[in-house]
Design an enzyme around this catalytic site. Structure first.
Site, PDB file in Angstrom:
ATOM      1  N   LYS A  76      23.593   4.514  -6.817  1.00 15.26           N
ATOM      2  CA  LYS A  76      24.522   5.510  -7.372  1.00 15.26           C
ATOM      3  C   LYS A  76      23.780   6.834  -7.490  1.00 15.26           C
ATOM      4  O   LYS A  76      22.593   6.852  -7.849  1.00 15.26           O
ATOM      5  CB  LYS A  76      24.998   5.020  -8.750  1.00 15.26           C
ATOM      6  CG  LYS A  76      26.048   5.920  -9.414  1.00 15.26           C
ATOM      7  CD  LYS A  76      26.523   5.310 -10.737  1.00 15.26           C
ATOM      8  CE  LYS A  76      27.602   6.149 -11.401  1.00 15.26           C
ATOM      9  NZ  LYS A  76      28.071   5.568 -12.682  1.00 15.26           N
ATOM     10  N   SER A 151      33.090   5.103 -13.198  1.00 13.16           N
ATOM     11  CA  SER A 151      32.564   6.159 -12.364  1.00 13.16           C
ATOM     12  C   SER A 151      31.722   5.676 -11.180  1.00 13.16           C
ATOM     13  O   SER A 151      31.432   6.478 -10.291  1.00 13.16           O
ATOM     14  CB  SER A 151      31.703   7.087 -13.233  1.00 13.16           C
ATOM     15  OG  SER A 151      30.573   6.388 -13.733  1.00 13.16           O
ATOM     16  N   SER A 175      31.990   1.703 -16.456  1.00 11.87           N
ATOM     17  CA  SER A 175      31.866   2.258 -15.100  1.00 11.87           C
ATOM     18  C   SER A 175      31.276   1.354 -14.032  1.00 11.87           C
ATOM     19  O   SER A 175      31.274   1.718 -12.869  1.00 11.87           O
ATOM     20  CB  SER A 175      31.031   3.537 -15.143  1.00 11.87           C
ATOM     21  OG  SER A 175      31.858   4.604 -15.485  1.00 11.87           O
TER      22      SER A 175
HETATM   23  N1  GLN Z   1      35.524   5.927 -18.175  1.00 12.00           N
HETATM   24  C1  GLN Z   1      34.580   6.176 -19.224  1.00 12.00           C
HETATM   25  C2  GLN Z   1      34.333   7.656 -19.330  1.00 12.00           C
HETATM   26  O1  GLN Z   1      34.948   8.382 -18.648  1.00 12.00           O
HETATM   27  C3  GLN Z   1      33.314   5.429 -18.971  1.00 12.00           C
HETATM   28  C4  GLN Z   1      32.470   6.040 -17.935  1.00 12.00           C
HETATM   29  C5  GLN Z   1      31.181   5.309 -17.707  1.00 12.00           C
HETATM   30  O2  GLN Z   1      31.055   4.122 -18.038  1.00 12.00           O
HETATM   31  N2  GLN Z   1      30.205   6.040 -17.176  1.00 12.00           N
HETATM   32  O3  GLN Z   1      33.534   8.093 -20.088  1.00 12.00           O
END
Ligand code: GLN
Length: 486
Positions: A76, A151, A175
Protein backbone atom coordinates in the site's frame (compact mmCIF):
# COMPACT_ATOMS: atom_id res chain seq x y z
CA UNK A 1 0.04 -19.82 -11.86
CA UNK A 2 -0.69 -16.19 -10.87
CA UNK A 3 -4.05 -17.14 -9.34
CA UNK A 4 -2.36 -19.38 -6.77
CA UNK A 5 -1.90 -18.64 -3.08
CA UNK A 6 1.48 -17.71 -1.63
CA UNK A 7 1.67 -21.13 0.00
CA UNK A 8 1.13 -22.81 -3.38
CA UNK A 9 3.55 -20.49 -5.20
CA UNK A 10 6.14 -21.10 -2.55
CA UNK A 11 5.85 -24.86 -3.06
CA UNK A 12 6.14 -24.38 -6.84
CA UNK A 13 9.23 -22.21 -6.39
CA UNK A 14 10.94 -24.74 -4.14
CA UNK A 15 10.04 -27.61 -6.46
CA UNK A 16 11.63 -25.68 -9.32
CA UNK A 17 8.36 -25.65 -11.29
CA UNK A 18 8.64 -21.93 -11.80
CA UNK A 19 11.21 -19.22 -11.10
CA UNK A 20 10.63 -15.93 -9.34
CA UNK A 21 11.60 -14.11 -12.54
CA UNK A 22 8.93 -16.00 -14.48
CA UNK A 23 6.34 -15.30 -11.83
CA UNK A 24 7.28 -11.63 -11.67
CA UNK A 25 7.04 -11.35 -15.45
CA UNK A 26 3.59 -12.95 -15.36
CA UNK A 27 2.31 -10.47 -12.74
CA UNK A 28 3.86 -7.53 -14.59
CA UNK A 29 2.11 -8.65 -17.78
CA UNK A 30 -1.16 -8.92 -15.87
CA UNK A 31 -0.66 -5.43 -14.41
CA UNK A 32 0.07 -4.06 -17.91
CA UNK A 33 -3.19 -5.59 -19.10
CA UNK A 34 -5.57 -4.59 -16.31
CA UNK A 35 -4.18 -1.67 -14.36
CA UNK A 36 -5.48 0.92 -16.81
CA UNK A 37 -9.00 -0.27 -15.90
CA UNK A 38 -8.59 -1.10 -12.23
CA UNK A 39 -6.14 1.70 -11.28
CA UNK A 40 -4.96 -0.52 -8.43
CA UNK A 41 -1.31 0.56 -8.64
CA UNK A 42 -0.03 4.12 -8.39
CA UNK A 43 3.54 3.04 -9.11
CA UNK A 44 4.75 -0.12 -10.84
CA UNK A 45 8.41 -1.06 -10.25
CA UNK A 46 9.12 -3.17 -13.29
CA UNK A 47 12.91 -3.13 -13.44
CA UNK A 48 13.65 -3.28 -9.71
CA UNK A 49 11.10 -6.08 -9.34
CA UNK A 50 12.80 -8.18 -12.00
CA UNK A 51 16.18 -7.52 -10.38
CA UNK A 52 14.84 -8.59 -6.97
CA UNK A 53 13.33 -11.71 -8.54
CA UNK A 54 16.65 -12.54 -10.16
CA UNK A 55 18.34 -12.16 -6.78
CA UNK A 56 15.75 -14.42 -5.14
CA UNK A 57 16.30 -17.09 -7.79
CA UNK A 58 20.05 -16.88 -7.30
CA UNK A 59 19.70 -17.11 -3.52
CA UNK A 60 17.51 -20.18 -3.93
CA UNK A 61 20.06 -21.76 -6.25
CA UNK A 62 22.64 -21.13 -3.51
CA UNK A 63 20.53 -23.06 -1.02
CA UNK A 64 18.45 -20.29 0.54
CA UNK A 65 14.78 -21.02 1.25
CA UNK A 66 11.80 -19.47 3.01
CA UNK A 67 8.07 -19.26 2.40
CA UNK A 68 8.25 -15.72 0.98
CA UNK A 69 11.48 -16.02 -0.99
CA UNK A 70 10.77 -14.81 -4.53
CA UNK A 71 7.06 -14.07 -3.93
CA UNK A 72 5.86 -11.05 -5.96
CA UNK A 73 3.82 -8.69 -3.77
CA UNK A 74 2.57 -5.12 -3.52
CA UNK A 75 2.70 -2.51 -0.78
CA UNK A 76 0.00 0.00 0.00
CA UNK A 77 1.36 3.43 -0.90
CA UNK A 78 1.30 4.45 2.77
CA UNK A 79 4.51 2.51 3.52
CA UNK A 80 7.72 4.42 2.93
CA UNK A 81 9.91 2.78 0.32
CA UNK A 82 13.47 3.89 -0.20
CA UNK A 83 14.03 5.30 -3.67
CA UNK A 84 10.42 4.62 -4.79
CA UNK A 85 7.66 7.24 -4.60
CA UNK A 86 5.39 7.10 -1.53
CA UNK A 87 2.33 9.27 -2.18
CA UNK A 88 -0.22 8.18 0.45
CA UNK A 89 -2.78 8.85 -2.28
CA UNK A 90 -2.26 12.60 -1.90
CA UNK A 91 -1.20 15.51 -4.05
CA UNK A 92 0.71 16.64 -0.95
CA UNK A 93 3.13 13.72 -1.40
CA UNK A 94 2.74 13.12 -5.13
CA UNK A 95 6.51 13.39 -5.67
CA UNK A 96 7.79 12.29 -2.24
CA UNK A 97 10.61 9.77 -2.21
CA UNK A 98 11.39 8.43 1.24
CA UNK A 99 15.03 8.07 2.24
CA UNK A 100 14.31 4.81 4.07
CA UNK A 101 12.09 1.73 4.09
CA UNK A 102 9.26 1.29 6.58
CA UNK A 103 10.02 -1.54 9.02
CA UNK A 104 7.31 -3.67 7.37
CA UNK A 105 8.83 -3.12 3.93
CA UNK A 106 12.32 -3.86 5.22
CA UNK A 107 11.21 -7.07 6.95
CA UNK A 108 9.40 -8.32 3.88
CA UNK A 109 12.38 -7.45 1.73
CA UNK A 110 14.63 -9.44 4.07
CA UNK A 111 12.18 -12.35 3.76
CA UNK A 112 12.90 -12.28 0.02
CA UNK A 113 9.68 -10.82 -1.40
CA UNK A 114 9.68 -9.00 -4.73
CA UNK A 115 8.01 -5.56 -4.69
CA UNK A 116 5.89 -5.19 -7.84
CA UNK A 117 4.76 -1.70 -6.92
CA UNK A 118 2.76 0.59 -4.66
CA UNK A 119 -1.01 0.37 -4.49
CA UNK A 120 -3.63 3.07 -4.70
CA UNK A 121 -5.52 4.17 -1.60
CA UNK A 122 -7.83 6.80 -0.20
CA UNK A 123 -5.92 10.01 0.52
CA UNK A 124 -4.05 9.54 3.82
CA UNK A 125 -6.16 6.38 4.30
CA UNK A 126 -9.29 8.43 4.93
CA UNK A 127 -12.22 6.79 3.22
CA UNK A 128 -14.11 3.59 2.57
CA UNK A 129 -14.34 3.55 -1.21
CA UNK A 130 -10.97 4.61 -2.61
CA UNK A 131 -12.63 7.58 -4.24
CA UNK A 132 -10.64 10.18 -2.26
CA UNK A 133 -7.32 9.25 -3.91
CA UNK A 134 -5.56 12.06 -5.76
CA UNK A 135 -4.71 9.41 -8.36
CA UNK A 136 -8.31 8.58 -9.18
CA UNK A 137 -10.63 5.87 -7.94
CA UNK A 138 -9.81 2.17 -7.91
CA UNK A 139 -12.32 -0.20 -9.49
CA UNK A 140 -13.63 -3.46 -8.14
CA UNK A 141 -12.67 -6.41 -10.37
CA UNK A 142 -16.04 -8.09 -9.66
CA UNK A 143 -17.85 -5.16 -11.28
CA UNK A 144 -15.78 -2.26 -12.53
CA UNK A 145 -18.65 0.19 -11.98
CA UNK A 146 -18.33 -0.51 -8.27
CA UNK A 147 -15.85 0.57 -5.61
CA UNK A 148 -13.32 -1.88 -4.16
CA UNK A 149 -13.85 -0.45 -0.65
CA UNK A 150 -11.21 1.53 1.14
CA UNK A 151 -8.83 2.74 2.13
CA UNK A 152 -6.67 -0.25 1.09
CA UNK A 153 -8.74 -0.61 -2.10
CA UNK A 154 -5.76 -0.76 -4.44
CA UNK A 155 -4.26 -3.68 -2.53
CA UNK A 156 -7.63 -5.46 -2.40
CA UNK A 157 -8.36 -4.98 -6.10
CA UNK A 158 -4.82 -6.07 -7.03
CA UNK A 159 -5.00 -9.28 -4.98
CA UNK A 160 -8.52 -10.14 -6.18
CA UNK A 161 -7.61 -9.66 -9.85
CA UNK A 162 -4.25 -11.49 -9.53
CA UNK A 163 -2.17 -8.37 -10.08
CA UNK A 164 0.04 -9.64 -7.22
CA UNK A 165 0.16 -12.70 -4.96
CA UNK A 166 -0.41 -10.79 -1.72
CA UNK A 167 -0.33 -7.18 -0.51
CA UNK A 168 0.09 -5.10 2.60
CA UNK A 169 -2.61 -2.79 3.84
CA UNK A 170 -3.39 -0.68 6.88
CA UNK A 171 -6.51 -0.59 9.01
CA UNK A 172 -7.46 2.37 11.21
CA UNK A 173 -11.20 1.76 11.27
CA UNK A 174 -11.75 -1.05 8.77
CA UNK A 175 -9.50 -0.28 5.82
CA UNK A 176 -8.18 -3.82 5.40
CA UNK A 177 -11.33 -5.74 6.29
CA UNK A 178 -13.96 -3.75 4.35
CA UNK A 179 -12.09 -3.76 1.00
CA UNK A 180 -11.28 -7.46 1.52
CA UNK A 181 -15.01 -8.04 1.97
CA UNK A 182 -15.94 -6.05 -1.18
CA UNK A 183 -13.29 -7.75 -3.33
CA UNK A 184 -13.83 -11.34 -2.12
CA UNK A 185 -10.44 -11.87 -0.49
CA UNK A 186 -9.00 -12.39 2.99
CA UNK A 187 -8.10 -9.29 5.01
CA UNK A 188 -6.24 -9.53 8.27
CA UNK A 189 -5.62 -6.80 10.86
CA UNK A 190 -3.40 -7.81 13.79
CA UNK A 191 -3.73 -6.46 17.35
CA UNK A 192 -2.54 -2.90 17.86
CA UNK A 193 1.20 -3.02 18.52
CA UNK A 194 1.79 -6.42 16.90
CA UNK A 195 3.35 -4.89 13.76
CA UNK A 196 5.62 -1.85 13.69
CA UNK A 197 4.17 1.43 12.45
CA UNK A 198 7.59 2.92 11.76
CA UNK A 199 7.71 4.32 8.26
CA UNK A 200 3.97 3.88 7.82
CA UNK A 201 2.56 7.33 7.18
CA UNK A 202 0.54 8.25 10.25
CA UNK A 203 -3.20 8.87 10.09
CA UNK A 204 -4.51 8.17 13.62
CA UNK A 205 -1.59 6.77 15.57
CA UNK A 206 -3.52 5.05 18.36
CA UNK A 207 -5.62 3.12 15.80
CA UNK A 208 -3.40 2.50 12.74
CA UNK A 209 -2.19 -1.05 12.25
CA UNK A 210 -0.57 -2.81 9.29
CA UNK A 211 -1.81 -6.15 8.01
CA UNK A 212 -2.39 -8.35 5.00
CA UNK A 213 -4.70 -8.61 1.99
CA UNK A 214 -4.37 -12.16 0.76
CA UNK A 215 -5.97 -15.08 -1.05
CA UNK A 216 -6.21 -17.21 2.09
CA UNK A 217 -5.86 -17.09 5.86
CA UNK A 218 -2.79 -19.30 5.54
CA UNK A 219 -1.16 -16.61 3.36
CA UNK A 220 -2.00 -13.94 5.94
CA UNK A 221 -0.28 -16.13 8.54
CA UNK A 222 2.82 -16.41 6.35
CA UNK A 223 2.95 -12.63 5.89
CA UNK A 224 2.36 -11.95 9.58
CA UNK A 225 5.21 -14.31 10.50
CA UNK A 226 7.55 -12.00 8.59
CA UNK A 227 5.95 -8.66 9.58
CA UNK A 228 5.30 -9.03 13.31
CA UNK A 229 7.52 -8.21 16.25
CA UNK A 230 9.01 -5.58 18.48
CA UNK A 231 10.59 -2.60 16.76
CA UNK A 232 12.49 -0.17 18.94
CA UNK A 233 11.75 2.56 16.40
CA UNK A 234 8.04 2.33 17.24
CA UNK A 235 7.37 2.94 20.92
CA UNK A 236 3.90 1.39 20.61
CA UNK A 237 5.15 -1.87 19.17
CA UNK A 238 4.86 -4.68 21.69
CA UNK A 239 7.61 -6.72 23.27
CA UNK A 240 5.81 -10.00 23.09
CA UNK A 241 6.76 -13.33 21.57
CA UNK A 242 5.94 -13.71 17.88
CA UNK A 243 4.20 -17.03 17.30
CA UNK A 244 4.57 -19.14 14.22
CA UNK A 245 1.13 -18.16 12.99
CA UNK A 246 0.92 -21.18 10.70
CA UNK A 247 1.45 -23.72 13.48
CA UNK A 248 -2.13 -23.90 14.77
CA UNK A 249 -3.99 -23.39 11.48
CA UNK A 250 -5.29 -26.95 11.62
CA UNK A 251 -6.52 -26.99 15.21
CA UNK A 252 -10.01 -28.43 15.54
CA UNK A 253 -13.13 -26.27 15.78
CA UNK A 254 -14.65 -28.77 18.15
CA UNK A 255 -15.98 -26.92 21.18
CA UNK A 256 -15.23 -23.48 19.73
CA UNK A 257 -17.58 -20.87 21.18
CA UNK A 258 -18.69 -18.29 18.63
CA UNK A 259 -20.47 -15.12 19.74
CA UNK A 260 -22.70 -13.26 17.34
CA UNK A 261 -23.40 -9.70 18.41
CA UNK A 262 -27.10 -8.89 18.46
CA UNK A 263 -26.19 -5.33 17.47
CA UNK A 264 -24.71 -6.52 14.16
CA UNK A 265 -27.88 -8.23 12.97
CA UNK A 266 -30.34 -5.38 13.10
CA UNK A 267 -31.96 -3.13 10.53
CA UNK A 268 -29.39 -1.67 8.19
CA UNK A 269 -27.96 -5.11 7.42
CA UNK A 270 -29.04 -6.20 3.96
CA UNK A 271 -31.07 -9.42 3.92
CA UNK A 272 -28.92 -11.24 1.39
CA UNK A 273 -25.71 -10.45 3.32
CA UNK A 274 -27.36 -11.71 6.51
CA UNK A 275 -28.34 -14.96 4.79
CA UNK A 276 -24.77 -15.57 3.60
CA UNK A 277 -23.41 -15.01 7.13
CA UNK A 278 -26.03 -17.28 8.71
CA UNK A 279 -25.14 -20.04 6.21
CA UNK A 280 -21.44 -19.57 7.01
CA UNK A 281 -22.18 -19.86 10.72
CA UNK A 282 -23.98 -23.14 10.04
CA UNK A 283 -20.75 -24.34 8.43
CA UNK A 284 -18.91 -23.68 11.71
CA UNK A 285 -21.59 -25.57 13.62
CA UNK A 286 -20.97 -28.57 11.36
CA UNK A 287 -17.31 -28.35 12.36
CA UNK A 288 -18.22 -28.60 16.03
CA UNK A 289 -18.58 -24.96 17.08
CA UNK A 290 -21.43 -23.65 19.18
CA UNK A 291 -23.06 -20.31 18.57
CA UNK A 292 -24.59 -17.90 21.02
CA UNK A 293 -25.85 -14.36 20.84
CA UNK A 294 -23.84 -11.77 22.71
CA UNK A 295 -24.18 -8.07 23.40
CA UNK A 296 -21.85 -5.24 22.48
CA UNK A 297 -24.05 -2.60 24.10
CA UNK A 298 -21.92 0.41 23.18
CA UNK A 299 -21.29 -0.54 19.57
CA UNK A 300 -23.70 2.14 18.33
CA UNK A 301 -21.35 4.78 19.79
CA UNK A 302 -18.25 3.48 18.04
CA UNK A 303 -18.53 5.47 14.80
CA UNK A 304 -19.14 8.73 16.69
CA UNK A 305 -16.24 8.12 19.07
CA UNK A 306 -13.95 7.20 16.18
CA UNK A 307 -14.85 10.36 14.25
CA UNK A 308 -13.60 12.43 17.17
CA UNK A 309 -10.49 10.42 18.08
CA UNK A 310 -9.27 9.72 14.51
CA UNK A 311 -9.62 13.30 13.18
CA UNK A 312 -8.06 14.66 16.39
CA UNK A 313 -4.98 12.51 15.90
CA UNK A 314 -4.98 13.17 12.16
CA UNK A 315 -5.03 16.93 12.68
CA UNK A 316 -1.89 16.63 14.78
CA UNK A 317 -0.16 14.14 12.45
CA UNK A 318 -0.90 16.13 9.32
CA UNK A 319 0.46 19.40 10.70
CA UNK A 320 3.89 18.31 9.42
CA UNK A 321 2.84 18.95 5.81
CA UNK A 322 3.71 22.60 5.68
CA UNK A 323 5.44 22.97 2.33
CA UNK A 324 8.85 23.02 3.97
CA UNK A 325 9.68 19.49 4.98
CA UNK A 326 7.84 17.17 2.62
CA UNK A 327 6.31 17.05 -0.81
CA UNK A 328 4.12 19.72 -2.34
CA UNK A 329 4.76 23.47 -2.03
CA UNK A 330 2.52 26.12 -3.59
CA UNK A 331 3.92 28.32 -6.39
CA UNK A 332 5.43 31.77 -5.64
CA UNK A 333 4.27 32.34 -2.04
CA UNK A 334 4.36 35.98 -0.99
CA UNK A 335 5.32 35.20 2.61
CA UNK A 336 5.51 32.31 5.09
CA UNK A 337 1.85 32.43 6.05
CA UNK A 338 0.77 32.49 2.41
CA UNK A 339 2.97 29.44 1.78
CA UNK A 340 1.45 27.44 4.66
CA UNK A 341 -2.07 28.37 3.68
CA UNK A 342 -1.85 27.76 -0.02
CA UNK A 343 0.34 24.65 0.28
CA UNK A 344 -2.22 23.02 2.55
CA UNK A 345 -5.26 24.31 0.64
CA UNK A 346 -3.89 23.08 -2.68
CA UNK A 347 -2.14 19.93 -1.43
CA UNK A 348 -4.96 18.28 0.57
CA UNK A 349 -8.26 16.99 -0.80
CA UNK A 350 -11.69 17.77 0.66
CA UNK A 351 -12.02 14.78 2.99
CA UNK A 352 -8.60 15.35 4.52
CA UNK A 353 -9.41 19.03 5.10
CA UNK A 354 -12.71 18.08 6.70
CA UNK A 355 -10.91 15.79 9.15
CA UNK A 356 -8.25 18.39 9.98
CA UNK A 357 -10.97 20.92 10.77
CA UNK A 358 -13.06 18.51 12.87
CA UNK A 359 -9.97 17.29 14.73
CA UNK A 360 -8.60 20.74 15.43
CA UNK A 361 -12.00 21.81 16.73
CA UNK A 362 -12.35 18.73 18.96
CA UNK A 363 -8.95 19.38 20.52
CA UNK A 364 -9.37 23.11 21.05
CA UNK A 365 -9.55 24.61 24.53
CA UNK A 366 -13.14 24.66 25.72
CA UNK A 367 -14.22 21.76 23.50
CA UNK A 368 -11.63 19.16 24.51
CA UNK A 369 -13.65 17.88 27.49
CA UNK A 370 -16.92 17.86 25.60
CA UNK A 371 -15.60 15.91 22.62
CA UNK A 372 -12.15 14.38 22.89
CA UNK A 373 -12.26 13.32 26.54
CA UNK A 374 -15.78 12.00 26.12
CA UNK A 375 -14.78 10.00 23.06
CA UNK A 376 -11.92 8.45 25.03
CA UNK A 377 -14.35 7.43 27.77
CA UNK A 378 -16.58 5.76 25.19
CA UNK A 379 -13.52 4.00 23.86
CA UNK A 380 -13.01 2.47 27.30
CA UNK A 381 -16.65 1.34 27.45
CA UNK A 382 -16.27 -0.32 24.06
CA UNK A 383 -13.13 -2.13 25.21
CA UNK A 384 -14.96 -3.28 28.35
CA UNK A 385 -17.81 -4.66 26.20
CA UNK A 386 -15.32 -6.83 24.31
CA UNK A 387 -13.62 -7.93 27.54
CA UNK A 388 -17.01 -9.05 28.88
CA UNK A 389 -17.92 -10.82 25.65
CA UNK A 390 -14.65 -12.73 25.57
CA UNK A 391 -15.40 -14.14 29.03
CA UNK A 392 -18.17 -16.10 27.30
CA UNK A 393 -16.92 -16.79 23.77
CA UNK A 394 -13.65 -17.45 21.90
CA UNK A 395 -14.40 -15.40 18.82
CA UNK A 396 -16.97 -12.85 17.66
CA UNK A 397 -18.43 -13.35 14.18
CA UNK A 398 -20.70 -11.23 12.01
CA UNK A 399 -20.85 -9.41 8.68
CA UNK A 400 -17.87 -7.20 7.76
CA UNK A 401 -20.08 -4.68 6.00
CA UNK A 402 -23.86 -4.17 5.93
CA UNK A 403 -23.89 -4.68 2.15
CA UNK A 404 -21.82 -5.66 -0.87
CA UNK A 405 -19.71 -3.22 -2.95
CA UNK A 406 -21.63 -0.10 -3.99
CA UNK A 407 -21.38 1.86 -7.22
CA UNK A 408 -18.78 4.56 -7.75
CA UNK A 409 -20.23 7.93 -6.87
CA UNK A 410 -23.15 6.40 -4.96
CA UNK A 411 -22.23 7.83 -1.55
CA UNK A 412 -21.75 11.57 -1.55
CA UNK A 413 -22.75 12.28 2.05
CA UNK A 414 -19.67 11.98 4.31
CA UNK A 415 -21.72 10.56 7.18
CA UNK A 416 -23.13 7.78 4.97
CA UNK A 417 -19.54 6.92 4.08
CA UNK A 418 -18.51 6.98 7.77
CA UNK A 419 -21.24 4.44 8.55
CA UNK A 420 -19.54 1.96 6.22
CA UNK A 421 -17.37 0.91 9.16
CA UNK A 422 -20.19 0.29 11.60
CA UNK A 423 -19.10 -3.33 12.24
CA UNK A 424 -15.34 -2.90 12.02
CA UNK A 425 -14.48 0.36 13.77
CA UNK A 426 -14.98 -0.76 17.38
CA UNK A 427 -12.26 -3.36 16.85
CA UNK A 428 -9.70 -0.60 16.21
CA UNK A 429 -10.90 1.42 19.20
CA UNK A 430 -10.32 -1.71 21.30
CA UNK A 431 -7.00 -2.60 19.61
CA UNK A 432 -8.13 -6.17 18.82
CA UNK A 433 -7.18 -8.46 15.94
CA UNK A 434 -9.83 -8.83 13.23
CA UNK A 435 -10.24 -10.51 9.87
CA UNK A 436 -12.64 -10.60 6.96
CA UNK A 437 -12.94 -13.77 4.90
CA UNK A 438 -15.08 -14.50 1.84
CA UNK A 439 -18.29 -16.18 3.02
CA UNK A 440 -20.39 -16.30 -0.13
CA UNK A 441 -21.90 -14.24 -2.91
CA UNK A 442 -24.97 -12.03 -2.97
CA UNK A 443 -26.24 -11.16 -6.46
CA UNK A 444 -22.84 -12.12 -7.83
CA UNK A 445 -20.87 -9.89 -5.43
CA UNK A 446 -18.64 -11.08 -2.58
CA UNK A 447 -19.78 -11.00 1.04
CA UNK A 448 -17.19 -10.88 3.82
CA UNK A 449 -17.51 -12.51 7.23
CA UNK A 450 -15.92 -10.60 10.09
CA UNK A 451 -14.02 -12.47 12.81
CA UNK A 452 -12.71 -10.80 15.97
CA UNK A 453 -10.49 -12.41 18.62
CA UNK A 454 -9.11 -11.31 22.00
CA UNK A 455 -5.90 -9.26 22.24
CA UNK A 456 -2.95 -11.02 20.59
CA UNK A 457 -4.97 -14.14 19.76
CA UNK A 458 -3.84 -13.89 16.13
CA UNK A 459 -3.03 -17.61 15.94
CA UNK A 460 -6.51 -18.54 17.08
CA UNK A 461 -8.13 -16.09 14.66
CA UNK A 462 -6.15 -17.40 11.69
CA UNK A 463 -6.94 -20.97 12.75
CA UNK A 464 -10.68 -20.21 12.76
CA UNK A 465 -10.46 -18.49 9.36
CA UNK A 466 -8.35 -21.29 7.89
CA UNK A 467 -10.77 -23.98 9.06
CA UNK A 468 -13.62 -22.26 7.22
CA UNK A 469 -11.46 -22.07 4.10
CA UNK A 470 -10.44 -25.72 4.40
CA UNK A 471 -14.10 -26.72 4.30
CA UNK A 472 -15.53 -24.25 1.77
CA UNK A 473 -14.30 -22.75 -1.49
CA UNK A 474 -15.66 -19.19 -1.36
CA UNK A 475 -12.13 -17.80 -1.10
CA UNK A 476 -11.29 -19.51 -4.39
CA UNK A 477 -14.03 -17.78 -6.38
CA UNK A 478 -12.63 -15.41 -8.97
CA UNK A 479 -14.04 -12.17 -10.33
CA UNK A 480 -15.26 -12.21 -13.95
CA UNK A 481 -12.19 -10.21 -15.03
CA UNK A 482 -10.13 -13.38 -14.38
CA UNK A 483 -12.25 -15.60 -16.65
CA UNK A 484 -10.20 -17.81 -18.88
CA UNK A 485 -6.93 -16.41 -17.62
CA UNK A 486 -4.38 -17.67 -15.20
N1 GLN B 1 -13.17 4.42 6.70
C1 GLN B 1 -12.50 4.87 7.89
C2 GLN B 1 -12.05 6.29 7.69
O1 GLN B 1 -12.34 6.85 6.71
C3 GLN B 1 -11.35 3.97 8.20
C4 GLN B 1 -10.18 4.19 7.34
C5 GLN B 1 -9.01 3.31 7.68
O2 GLN B 1 -9.17 2.26 8.31
N2 GLN B 1 -7.83 3.77 7.29
O3 GLN B 1 -11.41 6.85 8.52
Amino acid sequence: MIEKTVAELSAALSAGDVSSVELTQAYLARIAKHNATLNAYITVCEKPALAQAQKADEARADGASGPLLGIPMAHKDIFCTKGVKTTCGSKMLHNFIAPYNATVVEKLKTAGTVMLGKTNMDEFAMGSSNETSHFGPVRNPWDTDRVPGGSSGGSASAVAADLCAIATGTDTGGSIRQPASFCGITGFKPSYGRVSRWGMIAFASSLDQAGALSKSAEDSALLLNAMAGLDLKDSTSIDRKVDDYTSSLNDSMDGLKIGIPRQHFTEGLSADVEQVIRDALAEYEKLGATIKEIDLPNNHLSVSAYYVVAPAEASANLSRYDGVRYGYRCKSPIDLEDMYKRTRSEGFGDEVKRRIMVGTYALSAGFYDAYYRKAQKIRRLIKNDFNDAFKEVDVIVGPTSPHTAFELGAKTDPVAMYLEDIYTIAVNLAGLPGASIPAGLAKGLPVGMHLVAPDFAESKLLNIAHQFQSNTDWHKRKPPICDGEG
